[in-house]
Design a protein around this motif. Structure first.
Motif, PDB file in Angstrom:
ATOM      1  N   VAL A  97      -2.461 -22.495  -9.722  1.00 38.12           N
ATOM      2  CA  VAL A  97      -2.183 -21.064  -9.547  1.00 38.12           C
ATOM      3  C   VAL A  97      -1.197 -20.864  -8.398  1.00 38.12           C
ATOM      4  CG1 VAL A  97      -3.204 -18.849  -8.885  1.00 38.12           C
ATOM      5  CG2 VAL A  97      -4.368 -20.314 -10.553  1.00 38.12           C
ATOM      6  N   PHE A  98      -1.404 -21.558  -7.291  1.00 38.86           N
ATOM      7  CA  PHE A  98      -0.521 -21.466  -6.126  1.00 38.86           C
ATOM      8  C   PHE A  98       0.912 -21.841  -6.510  1.00 38.86           C
ATOM      9  CE2 PHE A  98       1.475 -23.754  -2.524  1.00 38.86           C
ATOM     10  CZ  PHE A  98       1.518 -22.738  -1.581  1.00 38.86           C
ATOM     11  N   HIS A  99       1.076 -22.978  -7.179  1.00 39.56           N
ATOM     12  CA  HIS A  99       2.419 -23.430  -7.536  1.00 39.56           C
ATOM     13  C   HIS A  99       3.081 -22.519  -8.571  1.00 39.56           C
ATOM     14  CE1 HIS A  99       2.484 -26.918  -5.017  1.00 39.56           C
ATOM     15  NE2 HIS A  99       1.365 -27.390  -5.547  1.00 39.56           N
ATOM     16  N   VAL A 100       2.330 -22.053  -9.537  1.00 40.63           N
ATOM     17  CA  VAL A 100       2.895 -21.143 -10.542  1.00 40.63           C
ATOM     18  C   VAL A 100       3.329 -19.842  -9.876  1.00 40.63           C
ATOM     19  CG1 VAL A 100       2.325 -19.737 -12.569  1.00 40.63           C
ATOM     20  CG2 VAL A 100       1.703 -22.156 -12.528  1.00 40.63           C
ATOM     21  N   SER A 101       2.531 -19.347  -8.931  1.00 40.59           N
ATOM     22  CA  SER A 101       2.892 -18.099  -8.250  1.00 40.59           C
ATOM     23  C   SER A 101       4.177 -18.258  -7.428  1.00 40.59           C
ATOM     24  CB  SER A 101       1.750 -17.628  -7.340  1.00 40.59           C
ATOM     25  OG  SER A 101       1.663 -18.438  -6.184  1.00 40.59           O
ATOM     26  N   ARG A 102       4.517 -19.480  -7.073  1.00 43.76           N
ATOM     27  CA  ARG A 102       5.731 -19.751  -6.306  1.00 43.76           C
ATOM     28  C   ARG A 102       6.888 -20.202  -7.198  1.00 43.76           C
ATOM     29  NH1 ARG A 102       5.725 -21.152  -1.079  1.00 43.76           N
ATOM     30  NH2 ARG A 102       6.831 -23.094  -1.510  1.00 43.76           N
ATOM     31  N   GLY A 103       6.674 -20.185  -8.517  1.00 47.05           N
ATOM     32  CA  GLY A 103       7.720 -20.597  -9.445  1.00 47.05           C
ATOM     33  C   GLY A 103       7.913 -22.109  -9.502  1.00 47.05           C
ATOM     34  N   GLU A 104       6.885 -22.857  -9.132  1.00 46.28           N
ATOM     35  CA  GLU A 104       6.964 -24.321  -9.104  1.00 46.28           C
ATOM     36  C   GLU A 104       6.164 -24.954 -10.245  1.00 46.28           C
ATOM     37  OE1 GLU A 104       7.140 -24.478  -4.208  1.00 46.28           O
ATOM     38  OE2 GLU A 104       5.263 -24.899  -5.240  1.00 46.28           O
TER      39      GLU A 104
END
Length: 138
Positions: A97-104
């Motif tokens: 979730v953290f990485h997706v929210s950062r576009g990663e």
């Protein structure tokens, strides 16, 4: 034949458990001991969040790695290994979730694989090959 298969799965479960534990122990040591600038060169997100958060994640990683190993190896409250594995699955879901929210999105494959491996450990230590606790001396 069944005994060979059983021995293979038992060894495979220990191998997966050791692999995930080693990964988390190494990650914890890096997040706690490396300078943030050095970490940021390896993992860009570590240079974009507070140093306290990175260090906290180091403590969490160390706890996860130790939790996967020590209870089973020492046979003291080995059910904690299952809980550590479940915690790692939750941690990896949070990392996704953290990485997706950062576009990663491109880095989430690693988190998915680690989550699956931790889920195998949780299932294996809960259902297939639970570690029996050491007998208590009175």
């Amino acid at each position: 034949m069944q005994q060979k298969r059983s021995a293979f799965l038992y060894i495979l479960l220990w191998a997966v458990q050791l692999l995930v534990a080693a990964l988390f122990l190494l990650s914890g040591v890096m997040k706690l001991g490396y300078p943030i600038t050095k970490l940021a060169a390896l993992y860009p997100w570590t240079g974009q969040v507070s140093a306290a958060f990175v260090r906290l994640m180091g403590v969490v990683d160390l706890a996860g790695g130790l939790g996967l190993l020590l209870p089973s190896l020492l046979r003291i409250k080995p059910s904690l290994t299952v809980w550590a594995a479940i915690g790692i699955v939750i941690l990896m879901a949070s990392a996704i979730v953290f990485h997706v929210s950062r576009g990663e999105q491109s880095v989430t494959g690693f988190n998915v694989v680690v989550a699956l491996l931790a889920a195998v450990v949780a299932w294996g230590r809960y259902r297939k090959y639970p570690v029996t606790p050491r007998a208590q001396c009175i």
